[in-house]
Design an enzyme around this catalytic site. Structure first.
Site, PDB file in Angstrom:
ATOM      1  N   THR A  72      43.467  34.295  21.714  1.00  0.00           N
ATOM      2  CA  THR A  72      44.565  33.425  22.142  1.00  0.00           C
ATOM      3  C   THR A  72      44.187  31.964  21.914  1.00  0.00           C
ATOM      4  O   THR A  72      44.986  31.171  21.410  1.00  0.00           O
ATOM      5  CB  THR A  72      44.856  33.657  23.650  1.00  0.00           C
ATOM      6  OG1 THR A  72      44.903  35.058  23.897  1.00  0.00           O
ATOM      7  CG2 THR A  72      46.149  33.003  24.074  1.00  0.00           C
ATOM      8  N   TRP A  73      42.968  31.635  22.280  1.00  0.00           N
ATOM      9  CA  TRP A  73      42.480  30.262  22.113  1.00  0.00           C
ATOM     10  C   TRP A  73      42.403  29.889  20.632  1.00  0.00           C
ATOM     11  O   TRP A  73      42.865  28.821  20.212  1.00  0.00           O
ATOM     12  CB  TRP A  73      41.107  30.122  22.772  1.00  0.00           C
ATOM     13  CG  TRP A  73      40.565  28.741  22.812  1.00  0.00           C
ATOM     14  CD1 TRP A  73      41.284  27.576  22.774  1.00  0.00           C
ATOM     15  CD2 TRP A  73      39.182  28.360  22.889  1.00  0.00           C
ATOM     16  NE1 TRP A  73      40.435  26.504  22.827  1.00  0.00           N
ATOM     17  CE2 TRP A  73      39.150  26.955  22.896  1.00  0.00           C
ATOM     18  CE3 TRP A  73      37.994  29.075  22.963  1.00  0.00           C
ATOM     19  CZ2 TRP A  73      37.951  26.246  22.965  1.00  0.00           C
ATOM     20  CZ3 TRP A  73      36.799  28.377  23.039  1.00  0.00           C
ATOM     21  CH2 TRP A  73      36.779  26.978  23.045  1.00  0.00           C
ATOM     22  N   HIS A 130      43.522  43.014  14.658  1.00  0.00           N
ATOM     23  CA  HIS A 130      42.283  43.511  15.283  1.00  0.00           C
ATOM     24  C   HIS A 130      41.648  44.595  14.400  1.00  0.00           C
ATOM     25  O   HIS A 130      40.675  45.231  14.799  1.00  0.00           O
ATOM     26  CB  HIS A 130      42.581  44.157  16.640  1.00  0.00           C
ATOM     27  CG  HIS A 130      42.975  43.196  17.725  1.00  0.00           C
ATOM     28  ND1 HIS A 130      42.285  42.039  17.994  1.00  0.00           N
ATOM     29  CD2 HIS A 130      43.988  43.245  18.635  1.00  0.00           C
ATOM     30  CE1 HIS A 130      42.862  41.418  19.017  1.00  0.00           C
ATOM     31  NE2 HIS A 130      43.900  42.122  19.423  1.00  0.00           N
TER      32      HIS A 130
HETATM   33  P1  A3P Z   1      38.514  36.138  30.454  1.00  0.00           P
HETATM   34  O1  A3P Z   1      39.248  37.391  30.784  1.00  0.00           O
HETATM   35  O2  A3P Z   1      37.032  36.324  30.469  1.00  0.00           O
HETATM   36  O3  A3P Z   1      38.940  34.975  31.255  1.00  0.00           O
HETATM   37  P2  A3P Z   1      41.958  37.260  23.906  1.00  0.00           P
HETATM   38  O4  A3P Z   1      42.668  35.976  23.721  1.00  0.00           O
HETATM   39  O5  A3P Z   1      41.186  37.683  22.687  1.00  0.00           O
HETATM   40  O6  A3P Z   1      42.821  38.306  24.468  1.00  0.00           O
HETATM   41  O7  A3P Z   1      40.807  36.964  24.971  1.00  0.00           O
HETATM   42  C1  A3P Z   1      41.153  36.628  26.279  1.00  0.00           C
HETATM   43  C2  A3P Z   1      40.012  35.845  26.904  1.00  0.00           C
HETATM   44  O8  A3P Z   1      40.028  34.488  26.402  1.00  0.00           O
HETATM   45  C3  A3P Z   1      40.178  35.758  28.404  1.00  0.00           C
HETATM   46  O9  A3P Z   1      38.849  35.752  28.922  1.00  0.00           O
HETATM   47  C4  A3P Z   1      40.892  34.436  28.551  1.00  0.00           C
HETATM   48  O10 A3P Z   1      40.792  33.855  29.822  1.00  0.00           O
HETATM   49  C5  A3P Z   1      40.203  33.590  27.500  1.00  0.00           C
HETATM   50  N1  A3P Z   1      41.012  32.439  27.076  1.00  0.00           N
HETATM   51  C6  A3P Z   1      42.354  32.409  26.883  1.00  0.00           C
HETATM   52  N2  A3P Z   1      42.742  31.185  26.517  1.00  0.00           N
HETATM   53  C7  A3P Z   1      41.636  30.410  26.461  1.00  0.00           C
HETATM   54  C8  A3P Z   1      41.411  29.038  26.141  1.00  0.00           C
HETATM   55  N3  A3P Z   1      42.411  28.227  25.829  1.00  0.00           N
HETATM   56  N4  A3P Z   1      40.149  28.586  26.193  1.00  0.00           N
HETATM   57  C9  A3P Z   1      39.134  29.394  26.527  1.00  0.00           C
HETATM   58  N5  A3P Z   1      39.279  30.709  26.848  1.00  0.00           N
HETATM   59  C10 A3P Z   1      40.524  31.219  26.807  1.00  0.00           C
END
Ligand code: A3P
Length: 321
Positions: A72-73, A130
């Site tokens: 997402t980031w 993925h």
């Molecule tokens: P946590 O559950 O450990 O908080 P994905 O985006 O691949 O689904 O991964 C989700 C993880 O990335 C989650 O980790 C989420 O909180 C974290 N995340 C989402 N947005 C983020 C951001 N802008 N910066 C850093 N981490 C982020």
């Protein structure tokens, strides 16, 4: 092993082929072992269709990850980087759309029979998946498409995955406890798992073709987001100019995509979207966004066990952590 002769284009043939693959369940979701990876059945249909029909374009850019590794980031950072000249920062679409709405998963659209949505995206496309490297079609691996892969400490990935499943499947009886999910994860029995093979395949490819594949680690990015935002911009062909550096544009991109900023947006607090087997509140994508939450979920023995498995697999593959 090839499935192409078996499945051709008729969906029933995919079903027939899928039914021949090893089956297990995870969070009450059926997952099948396909070419060494456990793939949710509803996604597998898309994966097989992509293998047979996906047409890449040379200027496609792929964002690739194992689920819960920082996708997402990364999507937000790429989108903000690419659109920084198009919109003032206080009007960027990321303020009203979830990053997954801005950059779509091909896996999901192909699984839902919506390949046309992907085909209709004007070039240059930014797409995400993925799918493990060895399962991608030649149309992608044999092309000039660039890829950015993000990986994360598997201990934090399983913690993040487990919490995500708790939210998405809330209300479903008998969801696995953390230690049950952890056990399955260590056996490689997880969505698109084993995670170590997912990481290793992309890692190897990034070493073979560094100009084509950027291989990033979530923890490194969290430690030095400005540095990585600069690397990302250069890799995708829109580096920051000296003037932009002076004006603090990189800082603005990083701020726009920061965990707290995105988490607090209305769309991400109250909005929701679909995944294949249901609805997901966007809030589920923003949990803690930190390194080392595994310490709150597993004993040091569990941590050592998973670290040991991953380290051994990396070593076997000739990769050092
Ligand atoms: P946590 O559950 O450990 O908080 P994905 O985006 O691949 O689904 O991964 C989700 C993880 O990335 C989650 O980790 C989420 O909180 C974290 N995340 C989402 N947005 C983020 C951001 N802008 N910066 C850093 N981490 C982020």
């Amino acid at each position: 092993e090839t499935n192409n002769s078996l499945i051709q284009s008729a969906p029933e043939k995919y079903d027939h082929f899928m039914a021949s693959l090893p089956l297990t369940t995870l969070d009450h979701r059926r997952i099948r072992l396909y070419q060494g990876f456990w793939i949710p059945e509803d996604y597998l249909r898309g994966v097989l269709t992509i293998q047979d029909h996906f047409a890449s374009r040379p200027n496609d850019l792929f964002i690739v990850s194992y689920p819960k590794s920082g996708t997402t980031w990364l999507k937000a950072l790429i989108f903000a980087t690419m659109t920084r000249k198009k919109y003032p920062f206080d009007q960027n679409p990321l303020l009203v759309y979830n990053p997954h709405q801005c950059i779509v998963y091909i896996d999901k659209h192909y699984s839902l029979g919506r390949s046309r949505i992907v085909e209709a995206i004007p070039s240059p496309r930014v797409l995400s998946t993925h799918i493990p490297y060895s399962i991608l079609p030649d149309s992608i691996t044999g092309s000039d498409c660039r890829m950015i892969y993000v990986w994360r400490d598997p201990k934090d990935v399983i913690v993040s995955l487990w919490h995500f499943a708790q939210k998405v499947y809330e209300g479903t009886p008998n969801l696995p406890s953390f230690s049950e999910s952890f056990e399955l994860f260590c056996e490689g029995n997880s969505y698109f798992g084993p995670i170590w093979n997912h990481i290793i395949e992309y890692w190897k490819e990034s070493k073979r073709k560094p100009e084509k594949m950027l291989f990033l680690k979530y923890e490194d990015m969290l430690e030095e987001p400005i540095k990585y935002a600069r690397i990302l911009a250069k890799f995708i062909g829109c580096p920051y100019s000296e003037a932009e550096e002076k004006q603090g544009v990189i800082e603005q991109v990083v701020d726009l995509c920061s965990f707290q900023k995105l988490k607090d947006l209305e769309v991400n607090k109250r909005g929701s979207g679909t995944i294949l087997d249901g609805h997901v509140p966007y809030a589920a994508f923003f949990r803690k966004g930190m390194v080392g939450d595994w310490r709150n979920h597993m004993t040091s023995e569990m941590a050592q066990r998973l670290d040991g498995i991953v380290a051994e697999k990396f070593k076997e593959a000739g990769l050092e952590m």
